[in-house]
Design an enzyme around this catalytic site. Sequence first.
Site, PDB file in Angstrom:
ATOM      1  N   ASP A   7     -38.812  -4.482   0.907  1.00  0.00           N
ATOM      2  CA  ASP A   7     -37.642  -5.332   1.116  1.00  0.00           C
ATOM      3  C   ASP A   7     -37.210  -5.790  -0.273  1.00  0.00           C
ATOM      4  O   ASP A   7     -37.789  -6.721  -0.831  1.00  0.00           O
ATOM      5  CB  ASP A   7     -37.991  -6.523   2.010  1.00  0.00           C
ATOM      6  CG  ASP A   7     -36.824  -7.460   2.230  1.00  0.00           C
ATOM      7  OD1 ASP A   7     -35.672  -6.988   2.271  1.00  0.00           O
ATOM      8  OD2 ASP A   7     -37.060  -8.681   2.358  1.00  0.00           O
ATOM      9  N   GLU A  68     -35.306  -0.939   2.611  1.00  0.00           N
ATOM     10  CA  GLU A  68     -34.158  -1.429   3.355  1.00  0.00           C
ATOM     11  C   GLU A  68     -32.875  -1.127   2.596  1.00  0.00           C
ATOM     12  O   GLU A  68     -32.799  -1.304   1.380  1.00  0.00           O
ATOM     13  CB  GLU A  68     -34.281  -2.940   3.585  1.00  0.00           C
ATOM     14  CG  GLU A  68     -33.198  -3.496   4.465  1.00  0.00           C
ATOM     15  CD  GLU A  68     -33.426  -4.947   4.853  1.00  0.00           C
ATOM     16  OE1 GLU A  68     -32.516  -5.516   5.459  1.00  0.00           O
ATOM     17  OE2 GLU A  68     -34.496  -5.500   4.556  1.00  0.00           O
ATOM     18  N   ASP A 141     -40.285 -12.253   3.140  1.00  0.00           N
ATOM     19  CA  ASP A 141     -40.016 -10.959   2.506  1.00  0.00           C
ATOM     20  C   ASP A 141     -41.155  -9.962   2.766  1.00  0.00           C
ATOM     21  O   ASP A 141     -40.913  -8.760   2.906  1.00  0.00           O
ATOM     22  CB  ASP A 141     -39.821 -11.140   0.999  1.00  0.00           C
ATOM     23  CG  ASP A 141     -38.795 -12.208   0.690  1.00  0.00           C
ATOM     24  OD1 ASP A 141     -37.615 -11.869   0.533  1.00  0.00           O
ATOM     25  OD2 ASP A 141     -39.175 -13.392   0.633  1.00  0.00           O
TER      26      ASP A 141
END
Length: 164
Positions: A7, A68, A141
């Site tokens: 992420d 992502e 996160d």
Amino acid sequence: MVVLGIDPGIAITGYGLVREREDGDIEAVAYGVITTPAGEEVARRLQQIYRDVRALVEEYQPSSAAIEKLLFGRNVTTAMNVGQARGVTMLALADCGLAIAEYTPASIKQAVAGYGNAPKMQVQEMVRLLLNLDEIPRPDDAADALAVGITHLHTARYQQLFEE
């Protein structure tokens, strides 16, 4: 198969390593965050992210990685910084020879929670349940990165079914 989920972010980059066990369950291998100091110049922060991602790959030897995709929000400066962090992360992964899959936030939510517009808390709770953890991984996160890794494992399973 061990997957490194990422992420990306300039201040905090979440990472999560997951693997599928022989019984088909998914387990967390490791998770956490790479943080960079706010006062540091951007180039040094990006350099730290690059080095730390490479160190993770060297330590855990994942077979693939997933990251992502960036969705452009209202804050262009934030989006640019996240894009830069995403870029150096992908460079580090590519330099390590890993195949990199990319997933949108909606596809991650769909794969983990079964609904593409699931709230963040629901996704995090599903990460906890799917990985049989006592608590939701912190910070957020890290939980998000684990969700990216889980998405890639689910996608790989699905693709394998069609190849057989």
